[in-house]
Scaffold this motif. Sequence first.
Motif, PDB file in Angstrom:
ATOM      1  N   ARG A 122     -22.525  33.843  11.010  1.00  0.00           N
ATOM      2  CA  ARG A 122     -21.757  35.162  10.565  1.00  0.00           C
ATOM      3  C   ARG A 122     -22.920  36.335  10.786  1.00  0.00           C
ATOM      4  NH1 ARG A 122     -19.862  35.912   4.208  1.00  0.00           N
ATOM      5  NH2 ARG A 122     -18.293  34.488   5.209  1.00  0.00           N
ATOM      6  N   ILE A 123     -21.930  37.537  11.469  1.00  0.00           N
ATOM      7  CA  ILE A 123     -22.916  38.533  12.119  1.00  0.00           C
ATOM      8  C   ILE A 123     -22.398  39.798  11.505  1.00  0.00           C
ATOM      9  CG2 ILE A 123     -23.462  39.787  14.072  1.00  0.00           C
ATOM     10  CD1 ILE A 123     -23.099  36.949  15.574  1.00  0.00           C
ATOM     11  N   GLU A 128     -17.913  51.133  12.969  1.00  0.00           N
ATOM     12  CA  GLU A 128     -17.781  51.858  14.182  1.00  0.00           C
ATOM     13  C   GLU A 128     -17.025  50.772  15.255  1.00  0.00           C
ATOM     14  OE1 GLU A 128     -19.509  54.616  18.147  1.00  0.00           O
ATOM     15  OE2 GLU A 128     -20.646  54.171  16.307  1.00  0.00           O
ATOM     16  N   LEU A 129     -17.774  49.656  15.201  1.00  0.00           N
ATOM     17  CA  LEU A 129     -17.455  48.551  16.009  1.00  0.00           C
ATOM     18  C   LEU A 129     -16.565  47.552  15.473  1.00  0.00           C
ATOM     19  CD1 LEU A 129     -20.942  47.616  17.622  1.00  0.00           C
ATOM     20  CD2 LEU A 129     -19.115  48.970  18.581  1.00  0.00           C
ATOM     21  N   ALA A 130     -16.434  47.652  14.212  1.00  0.00           N
ATOM     22  CA  ALA A 130     -15.696  46.695  13.583  1.00  0.00           C
ATOM     23  C   ALA A 130     -14.104  46.625  13.874  1.00  0.00           C
ATOM     24  CB  ALA A 130     -15.982  46.758  12.022  1.00  0.00           C
ATOM     25  N   ARG A 131     -13.693  47.794  14.034  1.00  0.00           N
ATOM     26  CA  ARG A 131     -12.298  48.369  14.397  1.00  0.00           C
ATOM     27  C   ARG A 131     -11.973  47.715  15.621  1.00  0.00           C
ATOM     28  NH1 ARG A 131     -14.551  53.349  15.477  1.00  0.00           N
ATOM     29  NH2 ARG A 131     -14.009  54.424  17.586  1.00  0.00           N
ATOM     30  N   TYR A 132     -12.632  47.368  16.472  1.00  0.00           N
ATOM     31  CA  TYR A 132     -12.474  46.731  17.754  1.00  0.00           C
ATOM     32  C   TYR A 132     -12.389  44.911  17.781  1.00  0.00           C
ATOM     33  CZ  TYR A 132     -13.412  51.427  19.646  1.00  0.00           C
ATOM     34  OH  TYR A 132     -13.533  52.862  19.651  1.00  0.00           O
ATOM     35  N   VAL A 133     -12.669  44.587  16.522  1.00  0.00           N
ATOM     36  CA  VAL A 133     -12.984  43.033  16.519  1.00  0.00           C
ATOM     37  C   VAL A 133     -11.600  42.632  15.652  1.00  0.00           C
ATOM     38  CG1 VAL A 133     -14.349  41.299  15.648  1.00  0.00           C
ATOM     39  CG2 VAL A 133     -15.387  43.272  16.490  1.00  0.00           C
ATOM     40  N   VAL A 134     -11.005  41.588  16.215  1.00  0.00           N
ATOM     41  CA  VAL A 134      -9.798  41.084  15.640  1.00  0.00           C
ATOM     42  C   VAL A 134      -9.809  39.481  15.674  1.00  0.00           C
ATOM     43  CG1 VAL A 134      -8.141  42.616  16.437  1.00  0.00           C
ATOM     44  CG2 VAL A 134      -8.636  40.831  17.983  1.00  0.00           C
ATOM     45  N   PRO A 155     -19.074  44.289   0.935  1.00  0.00           N
ATOM     46  CA  PRO A 155     -19.678  45.527   1.267  1.00  0.00           C
ATOM     47  C   PRO A 155     -20.096  45.992   2.435  1.00  0.00           C
ATOM     48  CG  PRO A 155     -21.444  44.182   0.062  1.00  0.00           C
ATOM     49  CD  PRO A 155     -19.958  43.394   0.157  1.00  0.00           C
ATOM     50  N   GLN A 156     -19.959  44.981   3.463  1.00  0.00           N
ATOM     51  CA  GLN A 156     -20.410  45.113   4.718  1.00  0.00           C
ATOM     52  C   GLN A 156     -19.521  44.604   5.593  1.00  0.00           C
ATOM     53  OE1 GLN A 156     -23.642  41.519   3.946  1.00  0.00           O
ATOM     54  NE2 GLN A 156     -24.430  43.441   4.888  1.00  0.00           N
ATOM     55  N   ASN A 157     -19.400  45.113   7.016  1.00  0.00           N
ATOM     56  CA  ASN A 157     -18.438  44.625   7.943  1.00  0.00           C
ATOM     57  C   ASN A 157     -19.023  43.660   8.686  1.00  0.00           C
ATOM     58  OD1 ASN A 157     -15.981  46.397   7.740  1.00  0.00           O
ATOM     59  ND2 ASN A 157     -17.712  47.927   8.274  1.00  0.00           N
ATOM     60  N   TRP A 158     -18.517  42.342   8.733  1.00  0.00           N
ATOM     61  CA  TRP A 158     -19.059  41.314   9.481  1.00  0.00           C
ATOM     62  C   TRP A 158     -17.904  40.483  10.060  1.00  0.00           C
ATOM     63  CZ3 TRP A 158     -16.636  36.790   7.932  1.00  0.00           C
ATOM     64  CH2 TRP A 158     -16.188  36.583   6.356  1.00  0.00           C
ATOM     65  N   PHE A 159     -18.386  39.517  11.128  1.00  0.00           N
ATOM     66  CA  PHE A 159     -17.539  38.660  11.596  1.00  0.00           C
ATOM     67  C   PHE A 159     -18.011  37.124  11.853  1.00  0.00           C
ATOM     68  CE2 PHE A 159     -19.916  40.508  15.108  1.00  0.00           C
ATOM     69  CZ  PHE A 159     -19.917  39.307  15.946  1.00  0.00           C
ATOM     70  N   GLU A 160     -17.368  36.146  12.184  1.00  0.00           N
ATOM     71  CA  GLU A 160     -18.191  34.929  12.066  1.00  0.00           C
ATOM     72  C   GLU A 160     -17.574  34.306  13.366  1.00  0.00           C
ATOM     73  OE1 GLU A 160     -18.333  33.290   7.900  1.00  0.00           O
ATOM     74  OE2 GLU A 160     -16.470  32.678   8.647  1.00  0.00           O
ATOM     75  N   VAL A 161     -18.302  33.528  14.069  1.00  0.00           N
ATOM     76  CA  VAL A 161     -18.275  32.833  15.509  1.00  0.00           C
ATOM     77  C   VAL A 161     -18.486  31.363  15.064  1.00  0.00           C
ATOM     78  CG1 VAL A 161     -18.243  34.698  16.971  1.00  0.00           C
ATOM     79  CG2 VAL A 161     -20.263  33.369  16.401  1.00  0.00           C
ATOM     80  N   SER A 162     -17.994  30.737  15.753  1.00  0.00           N
ATOM     81  CA  SER A 162     -18.076  29.078  15.531  1.00  0.00           C
ATOM     82  C   SER A 162     -18.803  28.474  17.011  1.00  0.00           C
ATOM     83  CB  SER A 162     -16.878  28.166  15.410  1.00  0.00           C
ATOM     84  OG  SER A 162     -16.424  28.580  14.005  1.00  0.00           O
ATOM     85  N   LEU A 163     -20.005  27.975  16.982  1.00  0.00           N
ATOM     86  CA  LEU A 163     -20.862  27.521  17.996  1.00  0.00           C
ATOM     87  C   LEU A 163     -20.663  26.040  18.169  1.00  0.00           C
ATOM     88  CD1 LEU A 163     -24.205  29.150  17.459  1.00  0.00           C
ATOM     89  CD2 LEU A 163     -22.016  30.166  18.371  1.00  0.00           C
TER      90      LEU A 163
END
Length: 200
Positions: A122-123, A128-134, A155-163
């Motif tokens: 999780r990152i 500003e960048l979160a709006r470009y991530v889907v 309370p914070q924007n995050w995304f997850e990637v699976s390695l």
Amino acid sequence: MFTGIVEELGEVLGKEDLGDSARFTIRGPVVTADAGHGDSIAVNGVCLTVVEVQPGGQFTADVMGETLSRSSLAGLDTGSQVNLERAAAVNSRLGGHIVQGHVDGTGRILARTPSEHWEVVRIELSAELARYVVEKGSITVDGISLTVSGLGGQPQNWFEVSLIPTTRELTTLGRAPVGTPVNLEVDIIAKYVERLLAAK
């Protein structure tokens, strides 16, 4: 242009502070095998221009202040490992996605959730960048082309990637601890679409 498929783990051999810029010396025998002055090599997702190729698979590259302020390269030091990729050849397969090597900003690793054969990372990223991530879209993390497997805010924007095991073993992201800053490049197509729609 790059694809986000890391070719090797390199090592920073030297970092020279030049005031408003820095010069790095990096070992990368694979990416320097056919490199010359003026060629592009992505270092943790940042497109750098080769100044000189030296014996032993080493190359030097200058990094200007703008790049140091927008990326995590300023935090590199002698001994740091880095993800390396040569510019894509026109006749090669596009194994990842279209990556420019123009870092949009940095994020920070919030959590790592391992399983037997893979791991979810999780990152945190800026609004500003979160709006470009889907979800199921592409994002570049430290030069690695990854698929977004989860999104969240408040309370914070995050995304997850699976390695997958290969990514864990052959990239810096596989061993970066919680709190580590990472370079982020969002999908360029999303930024162009936004710009075109705003012009309407």
